[in-house]
Design a protein around this motif. Structure first.
Motif, PDB file in Angstrom:
ATOM      1  N   LEU A   1       0.832  -1.205   0.000  1.00  0.00           N
ATOM      2  CA  LEU A   1       0.000   0.000   0.000  1.00  0.00           C
ATOM      3  C   LEU A   1       0.862   1.249   0.000  1.00  0.00           C
ATOM      4  O   LEU A   1       0.618   2.192  -0.760  1.00  0.00           O
ATOM      5  CB  LEU A   1      -0.923   0.000   1.219  1.00  0.00           C
ATOM      6  CG  LEU A   1      -1.777   1.258   1.420  1.00  0.00           C
ATOM      7  CD1 LEU A   1      -2.798   1.392   0.297  1.00  0.00           C
ATOM      8  CD2 LEU A   1      -2.469   1.226   2.774  1.00  0.00           C
ATOM      9  N   HIS A   2       1.884   1.276   0.825  1.00  0.00           N
ATOM     10  CA  HIS A   2       2.744   2.460   0.928  1.00  0.00           C
ATOM     11  C   HIS A   2       3.531   2.697  -0.348  1.00  0.00           C
ATOM     12  O   HIS A   2       3.888   3.838  -0.662  1.00  0.00           O
ATOM     13  CB  HIS A   2       3.694   2.309   2.116  1.00  0.00           C
ATOM     14  CG  HIS A   2       2.989   2.312   3.437  1.00  0.00           C
ATOM     15  ND1 HIS A   2       3.517   1.766   4.582  1.00  0.00           N
ATOM     16  CD2 HIS A   2       1.755   2.778   3.779  1.00  0.00           C
ATOM     17  CE1 HIS A   2       2.659   1.920   5.575  1.00  0.00           C
ATOM     18  NE2 HIS A   2       1.588   2.522   5.114  1.00  0.00           N
ATOM     19  N   ARG A   3       3.798   1.633  -1.096  1.00  0.00           N
ATOM     20  CA  ARG A   3       4.517   1.788  -2.366  1.00  0.00           C
ATOM     21  C   ARG A   3       3.571   2.163  -3.501  1.00  0.00           C
ATOM     22  O   ARG A   3       4.014   2.400  -4.618  1.00  0.00           O
ATOM     23  CB  ARG A   3       5.253   0.492  -2.722  1.00  0.00           C
ATOM     24  CG  ARG A   3       6.387   0.142  -1.783  1.00  0.00           C
ATOM     25  CD  ARG A   3       7.438  -0.718  -2.479  1.00  0.00           C
ATOM     26  NE  ARG A   3       6.886  -1.936  -3.030  1.00  0.00           N
ATOM     27  CZ  ARG A   3       6.900  -3.120  -2.422  1.00  0.00           C
ATOM     28  NH1 ARG A   3       7.412  -3.218  -1.204  1.00  0.00           N
ATOM     29  NH2 ARG A   3       6.409  -4.187  -3.004  1.00  0.00           N
TER      30      ARG A   3
ATOM     31  N   ALA B   1      -1.808  -5.825  -7.202  1.00  0.00           N
ATOM     32  CA  ALA B   1      -0.660  -6.319  -6.447  1.00  0.00           C
ATOM     33  C   ALA B   1      -1.083  -6.805  -5.065  1.00  0.00           C
ATOM     34  O   ALA B   1      -0.583  -7.830  -4.569  1.00  0.00           O
ATOM     35  CB  ALA B   1       0.400  -5.225  -6.324  1.00  0.00           C
ATOM     36  N   LEU B   2      -1.998  -6.095  -4.423  1.00  0.00           N
ATOM     37  CA  LEU B   2      -2.508  -6.541  -3.127  1.00  0.00           C
ATOM     38  C   LEU B   2      -3.230  -7.875  -3.263  1.00  0.00           C
ATOM     39  O   LEU B   2      -3.100  -8.761  -2.400  1.00  0.00           O
ATOM     40  CB  LEU B   2      -3.461  -5.488  -2.560  1.00  0.00           C
ATOM     41  CG  LEU B   2      -2.832  -4.170  -2.097  1.00  0.00           C
ATOM     42  CD1 LEU B   2      -3.920  -3.141  -1.791  1.00  0.00           C
ATOM     43  CD2 LEU B   2      -1.963  -4.390  -0.866  1.00  0.00           C
TER      44      LEU B   2
ATOM     45  N   ALA C   1     -16.426  -7.982   4.023  1.00  0.00           N
ATOM     46  CA  ALA C   1     -16.818  -6.697   3.438  1.00  0.00           C
ATOM     47  C   ALA C   1     -15.689  -5.684   3.562  1.00  0.00           C
ATOM     48  O   ALA C   1     -14.956  -5.669   4.554  1.00  0.00           O
ATOM     49  CB  ALA C   1     -18.066  -6.161   4.122  1.00  0.00           C
ATOM     50  N   ILE C   2     -15.543  -4.854   2.537  1.00  0.00           N
ATOM     51  CA  ILE C   2     -14.637  -3.704   2.584  1.00  0.00           C
ATOM     52  C   ILE C   2     -15.485  -2.504   2.981  1.00  0.00           C
ATOM     53  O   ILE C   2     -16.303  -2.024   2.197  1.00  0.00           O
ATOM     54  CB  ILE C   2     -13.975  -3.460   1.210  1.00  0.00           C
ATOM     55  CG1 ILE C   2     -13.250  -4.716   0.727  1.00  0.00           C
ATOM     56  CG2 ILE C   2     -13.012  -2.282   1.285  1.00  0.00           C
ATOM     57  CD1 ILE C   2     -12.745  -4.611  -0.699  1.00  0.00           C
TER      58      ILE C   2
ATOM     59  N   THR D   1      -9.348  -3.274   5.342  1.00  0.00           N
ATOM     60  CA  THR D   1      -9.062  -1.851   5.508  1.00  0.00           C
ATOM     61  C   THR D   1      -7.997  -1.378   4.528  1.00  0.00           C
ATOM     62  O   THR D   1      -8.085  -0.277   3.965  1.00  0.00           O
ATOM     63  CB  THR D   1      -8.605  -1.566   6.948  1.00  0.00           C
ATOM     64  OG1 THR D   1      -9.623  -1.997   7.850  1.00  0.00           O
ATOM     65  CG2 THR D   1      -8.348  -0.086   7.141  1.00  0.00           C
ATOM     66  N   ILE D   2      -6.977  -2.209   4.305  1.00  0.00           N
ATOM     67  CA  ILE D   2      -5.883  -1.809   3.419  1.00  0.00           C
ATOM     68  C   ILE D   2      -6.377  -1.697   1.976  1.00  0.00           C
ATOM     69  O   ILE D   2      -6.091  -0.715   1.275  1.00  0.00           O
ATOM     70  CB  ILE D   2      -4.723  -2.811   3.533  1.00  0.00           C
ATOM     71  CG1 ILE D   2      -4.092  -2.713   4.930  1.00  0.00           C
ATOM     72  CG2 ILE D   2      -3.672  -2.567   2.453  1.00  0.00           C
ATOM     73  CD1 ILE D   2      -3.005  -3.723   5.190  1.00  0.00           C
ATOM     74  N   VAL D   3      -7.136  -2.689   1.514  1.00  0.00           N
ATOM     75  CA  VAL D   3      -7.680  -2.627   0.155  1.00  0.00           C
ATOM     76  C   VAL D   3      -8.668  -1.467   0.043  1.00  0.00           C
ATOM     77  O   VAL D   3      -8.694  -0.752  -0.970  1.00  0.00           O
ATOM     78  CB  VAL D   3      -8.349  -3.960  -0.221  1.00  0.00           C
ATOM     79  CG1 VAL D   3      -9.078  -3.839  -1.557  1.00  0.00           C
ATOM     80  CG2 VAL D   3      -7.316  -5.069  -0.298  1.00  0.00           C
TER      81      VAL D   3
END
Length: 552
Positions: free
Chosen positions: A140-142, A148-149, A224-225, A261-263
């Protein structure tokens, strides 16, 4: 109920050395999860909230009433602490696992065993969750993106993984160890599972669904996102093994929980980028429609940024629905309308740009190069697109939509001409109650009269004819003349349309004839009035459109 998440289970506890010789004498679910173990004497009376809790008690303490209360409180199991082989088992109660523990097992040791295994499980879950979170957060930071995730989740879980939008589009997919699985197959399954996803409480955590993809049975862990109580989509880890182990499903659950959460954050970032690009495209479309470029070099530079062919051939299509910006049409909804316009009859090698301009939705649509045939086939391309747009927007808005389009033009600098024609066709079509899809060329006589209506001679003509009727104190003669001409000189029909008596109609017609100094019953006079009314409408429409275009 057997546990799907890899918790410490009753069956797992019975495999421990401390409980060798213990017997499950009642209950049919040794796979039930157990996280804590308490003595019956330590519980409140009556007991409450015993989910994942096993209770230890002496045989004499376990009356039928006590057992029923334990079932009502949700106890996972009861450990009967027998003092001798002769101790009898308590009465069986449906829905409760009862285990007779061999004599000599200390209650404290049993409680410590359950706690130690439970904490070891929690520690393992936390460590695995931290590893998953770290791996995904680095991507995520990149700014690696959703694909990619998705690939990293597939490697962490050794399963196929899909990221699904709320409209059921597959945003990203990695087949992982299942080369037979394709995104289209997953999309078909997702559509079938949609109702189940809406019914399941995925907001509380990932759920496990058994389904099939193609001819293969699979187990999906779906979460769920959600960000700020707004659902952005779902993540699905798809296990195609014949009998997936509970421990594997528990790890898949952790992957989904950590990835949500990241996605979601990455989706928000992408959406903000898309919104910025949409605003830039919207500004470019506004400039095309209103000719707002400082010079040709400015046009070329901005067109290059949007991959817009400056020398292409384009037509402008616009849509309005009783005021496109209605009460229900928030900015997000208007943006969705613009995106819907992009989905109508897409052509790979043709450019389509959309923007909301005032109270209309405007579309700049690239058409085929001009041919030598007559009529121009590109007019049919624009009409087909306009018809498709009207149907889609009417279905989306649930109200009638009027769509109009101008004639195709060559070169980006001429798009303003097609836009002006589309605006005139839209306004005239609404005023004259024409079909909901109308092209400037469909106006035929009106398009030919438009030039005359804007010239001084034309304005002088319709002013001389109509002004005496407008100045009448009753304020009704102009409407009477309009309806009389529209009815083809039929007195009874025009009186019916106006809702007045026939004698009143005749009286007003006589007044009109005196004011015009011409008999309105004559065909020549009726044509003169019709032409004056038409030129007046065309002039007012052209003036309004010119004002809108120049102020854009």
């Amino acid at each position: 109920m057997s546990d799907p998440h890899g918790e410490v289970t009753l069956e797992r506890l019975l495999d421990e050395r401390l409980l060798q010789g213990a017997v499950l004498v009642a209950g049919a679910d040794p796979g039930v999860a157990v996280r804590w173990c308490h003595s019956l004497a330590d519980l409140e009376d009556p007991p409450r909230d015993l989910d994942l809790v096993a209770v230890m008690a002496r045989p004499e303490q376990l009356t039928a009433t006590v057992l029923q209360r334990l079932v009502a409180a949700g106890a996972a199991a009861v450990f009967v602490l027998a003092s001798s082989e002769a101790d009898r088992s308590p009465p069986a109660v449906p829905g409760l696992n009862v285990v007779v523990v061999p004599p000599g097992v200390p209650p404290r040791a049993l409680a410590e065993l359950v706690a130690r295994l439970g904490l070891a499980h929690e520690s393992h879950v936390l460590q695995y969750a931290q590893r998953v979170h770290s791996a995904l957060a680095q991507l995520l930071h990149r700014g690696a993106g959703v694909s990619a995730l998705c690939t990293r989740m597939s490697r962490l879980s050794n399963c196929s993984v899909a990221v699904i939008a709320t409209d059921l589009r597959i945003l990203a997919f990695d087949q992982g160890p299942n080369p037979w699985m394709h995104a289209s197959m997953v999309a078909a399954t997702v559509r079938e599972l949609h109702e189940r996803l809406l019914q399941e409480d995925v907001s509380a955590g990932p759920v496990t669904l058994e389904t099939s993809i193609g001819d293969n049975e699979v187990v999906c862990v779906v979460g769920a996102i959600e960000l700020a109580d707004h659902r952005e989509g779902w993540i699905a880890v798809i296990n195609a093994d014949d009998s997936p182990h509970g421990h594997d499903l528990a790890e898949h659950r952790v992957v989904v929980e950590q990835a949500a959460t990241i996605v979601g954050t990455e989706l928000l970032r992408l959406r903000s980028v898309e919104r910025a690009e949409e605003r830039a495209r919207g500004n470019f479309v506004h400039a095309l429609l209103h000719g707002r470029f400082s010079n040709h070099a400015d046009l070329v530079a901005r067109a290059s940024h949007h991959d817009f062919a400056v020398e292409g051939r384009y037509g402008v299509v616009i849509a309005r629905s009783a005021g496109l910006i209605a009460e229900r049409d928030a900015p997000v909804r208007l943006a969705e309308m613009a995106r819907e316009a992009l989905r109508v009859a897409p052509v790979d090698d043709r450019q389509t740009l959309t923007a909301v301009v005032g109270d209309v939705l405007a579309v700049v649509r690239q058409v085929s190069p001009a041919g030598r045939t007559h009529p121009d086939p590109t007019a049919h391309e624009l009409r087909d697109y306009a018809t498709g747009l009207e149907r889609r927007l009417a279905r989306l808005l649930q109200r009638p939509v009027h769509v109009a389009y101008g004639r195709p033009v060559k070169g980006a600098e001429q798009i303003v001409l097609s836009y002006r024609e589309a605006r005139i066709a839209l306004d005239l079509g609404e005023r004259l109650r024409m079909e909901r899809v109308c092209g400037f060329a469909d106006l035929r006589v009106d398009s030919a009269l438009l030039g005359l209506a804007r010239e001084p001679a034309g304005k002088s003509f319709f002013t001389d004819v109509l002004e005496p009727l407008r100045q009448d104190r009753s304020g009704t003669l102009l409407d009477v003349a309009r309806e009389y001409v529209a009815a083809g000189g039929n007195v009874n029909e025009s009186a019916r349309r106006l809702g007045i008596h026939r004698n009143t109609m005749l009286y007003k017609l006589d007044r009109i004839s005196r004011l015009l100094e011409r008999d309105i019953r004559e065909a020549d006079t009726q044509f003169t009035i019709w032409l004056a009314l038409r030129l007046s409408t065309l002039a007012a429409t052209a003036e309004l459109v010119d004002r809108d275009v120049s102020s854009g």
